[in-house]
Design an enzyme around this catalytic site. Sequence first.
Site, short mmCIF file in Angstrom:
data_model
loop_
_atom_site.label_atom_id
_atom_site.label_comp_id
_atom_site.label_asym_id
_atom_site.label_seq_id
_atom_site.Cartn_x
_atom_site.Cartn_y
_atom_site.Cartn_z
CB ALA A 151 0.18 -2.34 -3.06
CG ASP A 177 -8.59 -7.77 -2.32
OD1 ASP A 177 -9.60 -7.10 -2.61
OD2 ASP A 177 -7.50 -7.27 -2.03
NE ARG A 188 -0.91 1.26 -5.21
CZ ARG A 188 -1.84 1.86 -5.94
NH1 ARG A 188 -1.49 2.47 -7.07
NH2 ARG A 188 -3.10 1.87 -5.57
CE LYS A 201 -7.02 -4.39 -6.46
NZ LYS A 201 -6.68 -3.39 -5.42
CG ASP A 249 -7.20 -0.59 1.56
OD1 ASP A 249 -8.03 -1.12 2.32
OD2 ASP A 249 -7.46 -0.31 0.37
CG ASN A 250 -10.25 -0.89 5.85
OD1 ASN A 250 -10.91 -1.17 6.85
ND2 ASN A 250 -10.14 -1.72 4.81
CB CYS A 305 -19.31 26.11 8.65
SG CYS A 305 -17.83 26.26 9.68
#
Length: 728
Positions: A151, A177, A188, A201, A249-250, A305
């Site tokens: 994006a 990428d 987007r 990409k 994005d990370n 849990c």
Amino acid sequence: VLHLGFQAVDAFAANNGKLPTPGSDADAAVVVACAKEINEAAPPATKIDDVDPDGVLTTFAKTAAGYISPMCAMFGGVIGQEVVKACTGKFHPLHQWFYFDSVESLPAKDALTEAECAPEGSRYDSQIACFGKTLQRKIESQKIFLVGAGALGCEFIKNFALMGLSCGADGKVTVTDDDVIEKSNLSRQFLFRDWNIGQAKSTCATNAAKAINGALNVDPLQNRVSPDTEDVFDDEFWQGLDVVVNALDNVNARLYVDSRCVYFGKPLLESGTLGTKCNTQMVVPHLTENYGASRDPPEKSAPMCTLHSFPHNIDHCLTWARSEFEGVFEKSPAEANSYLSKPEEYAAAARQAGDAAARENLEKAAECLLTSRCSTYDECVAWARLKFQDSFHDKIAQLVFTFPEDATTSTGSPFWSAPKRFPHALNFSTQDASNLQLIRAMANLKAELHGLERPAWTADDAAMADAIGKVDVPEFKPKSGVKIETDPKATAPASLGMDDESIIEDLLGKLEQVRSGFAADYRLSVIEFEKDDDTNFHMDAIAGLSNMRARNYEIPEVDKLKAKFIAGRIIPAIATTTAMATGLVCLELYKVFNGAEIEAYRNTFANLALPLFAMAEPIAPKNFEFNDMKWSLWDRWILEGDFTVRELLDWFEAKELTAYSVSCGQSLIYNNIFPRHKERMDQKVSDLVQTVAKLQIPAKRKHFDIVVACEDEEGEDIDVPLVSVKFR
């Protein structure tokens, strides 16, 4: 001032039939005089003392005829979001005049002459009107590294093409990428089209950008930027760059790129978006702190849990459902294939480990090859029906038996107090469409896993109900003494005191027997979760699993689209925010090209929903001083020569520093407290890093890095920069 300036420029255009000539001092003086007249005629409450503070209005007049793509992108994002607000009634609209300037992006005032800003008949004349020919040539010759083509990356490379960035003979944009285009990207990432789905990409983005500007020099790559690709993005590559732009994005990838930029002293322009929110950060060598200098607190994850036994919202149910999907259809068959490909080596490794981890991995393989192996589609249906019974009836019934509704904790308080929700076991019904759909999805995936053909009747509810009706479902009887984990701090299932070695041996024996009936090349199909293919039953299974679990605990269920959003871990990204963020970053790019000081740069946090725009100068890096030396995180001490340990210590001694420890990576090369390390004093440091630290130095790399711990004459530790030894 800007409000007055726009009125004055409009008046100039009305009187002269054109905007002020770019760079013209005479036209700028007329605009300023007009502004003074308008100011004099204004009501006392709106008058200002100085219509041209610091020459802002003069600069505005001299550049008013120009327009640049970053500013268009920034305002396009803001206006686009306002249009969405008007159409949807969602979020708060803007109820005021809105002005935005980036005067700091412009060159020095004396550089904006009429000759410098005169048009030259190119597509960049509107940008030259603001920045001049000299900066335009510099823009065209830049070597840029764009990391990411999603994006943000699409918007960046579009802006680069429109700005003429790297469009000269010496310029180049490298964009990388490792991802491919998915259907969900199209909403987007506007450089992509339907027919690009499944393609790289970076390649598609660069092709679209070159269609915008054929002069763009761009090299698309499909490599992830990480320690594993340092042979691709090597020292020579990084040293040849002018600017790095992140479109990631990370956080981990951002931190790695940040570390490379600090190491090689390259400017890094960082940005990120989340829905209507965005932030930008400028990282400039020796001027600002780096990206990794400050971090957000880690995101909280639900306790084990909670996911397994006590969910209280749909996110918990979807997280559990995706975990179940990956365990059954991806991890277990992958483990089974590991066994099938090299059974002897696998068995030897499992026996040697002999621990709970090895047992658990072996149980995954056995699950696919022994206990739940299917040879017909009817068996897949039976497996799915029994899986439903186990997950949504039997385990819940056991939980309720172990912890009844009136159960209390050791302190006497109710066990089932908020946020815990008391569950109810589900009874399967062929009359319930959601039950049927879940069985169909699970059975189809199980058939795919085992390479079985789906019969034509699978889409027929009546036929599916008939097949399910033939499954023998054993009656469940709760057991006493079952251990159910209730500790929210637990990260692994409760230990049941198993004899891991004997279980491993038993399973290996059973697997060896069943393996003889398989062909040598027999493998299971590993099913990796893919959220964007509506025909693969992945989201049908995950949405069904999560909704049945939600039904157990009376949690509101969600549709498949909402389930895809949460389980697919889709980071909300919208085109308006992305356009604004990249526009803001590209405005900062001009400052880098101008060699601006730290006061000119801006870090931004914006939220188009409110709307909110908060800008601040970047923080300067922490500086260290010792004697007449000064350094920051941006500095490296470079030693030229193939030093011995003794020579290295003497080099520091000459700076009145005592080097007491030298390390490379995780290995200690020298420490003065170890007597045996004295034997290394006359050995080459370059030999020690390769023999002790096992560092592999590529043939074309001329240096290696070491960390040296030092103290001054008074025994106080001194944090010195990273040391690079240029030994070749």
